[in-house]
Design an enzyme around this catalytic site. Structure first.
Site: not given
Length: 474
Positions: A122, A152, A225-226, A243, A285-286
């Protein structure tokens, strides 16, 4: 000015506190003796012992801070006085102006030789230009190598001599109560250090944040800070700050609820971005599943209402290979507790293709063990593969941040202009939640709903932040 008796009282209290501190120091320096019947804890400032330096994080941070960078992004956007109306924008192109949006974040150099820098997706999302500023003041252009919106994590590369990298720790060894330090560029004021402890590990269930396995910390993490570093007291990277939570919004400041992506996950994503030309390929896993409520738990003979109840198994997938059947309840995967379908999806999303999975399943009141391997999960496919009425549309997995916000289904990734899908009213970024054949959770379910082409195809669409409606496809 305070009255004399008050000053005298404070002076005596300060002197007494010093005597207590000296007594505590002396007690620590003497050989161990029998513990007293009762102990009293007295809060006091750290004792300064003659000839010894004060305890400080400065020596560790001197090694860490050169590896934490400030990230500066620029995005060019077209602005029209007519907003997003395409007709008026075409009629009056001379009124459209270019605006540059700028933002700030942080990043961490994790490989000095190759110049690899980890940050958040982000932080650099939609950027046309990205540059980083090192702790020594150098500003360098950054090359975007790839990112994964659902975790992210983003990877960049810079080219410069004398780079410093942070060694990566084993974040799986973190314990609640371990001391950690966050380094970043909050609010763009410059490199800043905050400290705290690990408040929780393996934190999930946060709305709008994609696949989750967060480290929670009370070290202050504020906007900017992200993408910065969360390190242990050895100066090793344990997480990428991503976050913070505040009921009044992130710009309201830190209240001690910060979250970081553990290095074990970031390392895995970085490896995939390097190996797969900037993309992450996930395993699945389907199967489709639903939550277990009290009524279902009673009918299935379960002791508690938890787990992912299998409702459909797709042929050729890992679940089919393992022998899973509709009606089975998955209660753990690789020893990790599975409480509901969201937990199962989160587990799948954090695994790579080819990962071995040990499932614990309840069937007919008994617990059985199953083993399988995650198969590749398709990221998107053409609508024409499903039905001619969808020609021109490309469907993709719904971003996990939208799932965490309560949506399910598939995303319309793009719609070709003038195509049959466009003529039928489909638009880019529509969310398809159901078709004539019923509801579905993801791409696999969407594809399975077209095993027999319906005579009349109707799609339920969510558009523009929540508006719902039906589209009849001709």
């Amino acid at each position: 000015m305070r009255p004399l008796p008050t000053l005298l009282t404070l002076s005596l209290a300060a002197a007494f506190g010093g005597f207590v501190a000296i007594a505590m120091r002396d007690g620590l320096e003497t050989p161990a003796q029998a513990a007293p019947a009762a102990a009293t804890t007295v809060a006091a400032l750290p004792v300064v012992v003659s000839g010894q330096p004060l305890p400080s994080l400065a020596p560790m941070l001197a090694k860490v801070t050169p590896a934490v960078v400030s990230v500066h992004t620029k995005q060019r956007v077209k602005v029209s006085p007519f907003g997003g109306d395409p007709m008026f924008r075409r009629m009056f192109p001379e009124l459209t102006q270019e605006r540059i949006n700028e933002s700030l974040g942080s990043g961490v150099i994790v490989d000095a030789q190759r110049g690899y820098v980890l940050t958040n997706h982000h932080v650099i999302e939609g950027a046309d230009e990205v540059s980083v500023t090192l702790a020594d003041g150098r500003t360098l252009k950054a090359e975007f190598l790839g990112s994964d919106p659902d975790t992210d994590v983003a990877l960049m590369r810079i080219n410069a001599p004398n780079l410093v990298a942070i060694p990566l720790a084993n974040s799986d060894a973190l314990r609640v109560g371990d001391f950690v330090v966050a380094v970043g560029n909050p609010f763009g004021i410059g490199q800043t250090v905050t400290s705290g402890i690990v408040s929780a590990v393996g934190r999930t269930g946060l709305r709008g944040l994609g696949f989750q396995n967060f480290i929670q910390t009370d070290a202050s993490i504020n906007p900017g800070n992200s993408g910065g570093a969360l390190v242990n007291l050895n100066g090793e990277l344990v997480g990428i700050n991503t976050a913070s939570f505040n009921p009044r919004g992130s710009m309201a400041g830190n209240i001690g609820l910060g979250f970081a992506i553990p290095t074990s996950l970031a390392r895995n994503i970085m490896g995939q971005l390097i190996a797969n030309n900037g993309v992450v390929i996930r395993g699945t896993l389907g199967l489709e599943s639903q939550a277990v409520d009290a009524r279902l738990a009673q009918g299935l003979g379960l002791e508690e209402a938890r787990g992912a109840l299998v409702t459909q198994v797709y042929s050729g997938g890992g679940a089919a290979t393992a022998g899973l059947k509709p009606g089975d309840v998955i209660i753990s995967a690789n020893g990790e507790r599975i409480d509901d379908p969201d937990a199962l999806r989160n587990f799948e999303g954090l695994q790579a293709v080819g990962s071995r999975v040990a499932l614990e399943v309840r069937r007919d009141g008994k617990v059985i063990q199953m083993n399988t391997v995650l198969r590749e999960q398709p990221k998107s496919f053409q609508g024409l593969e499903l039905d001619p009425r969808l020609a021109g549309a490309v469907f993709a997995e719904l971003p996990e941040r939208l799932r965490q916000s309560g949506y399910s289904g598939v995303l319309v990734e793009s719609v070709a202009r003038g195509s049959r899908a466009a003529q039928n009213g489909l638009q880019k970024d529509d969310i398809i939640t159901a078709a004539t054949s019923g509801t579905f959770e993801d791409l696999s379910g969407f594809r399975a709903s077209f095993t027999q082409a319906p005579a009349q195809l109707v799609l339920r669409v969510v558009r523009g932040g929540g508006r719902q409606g039906n589209l009849s496809m001709q």
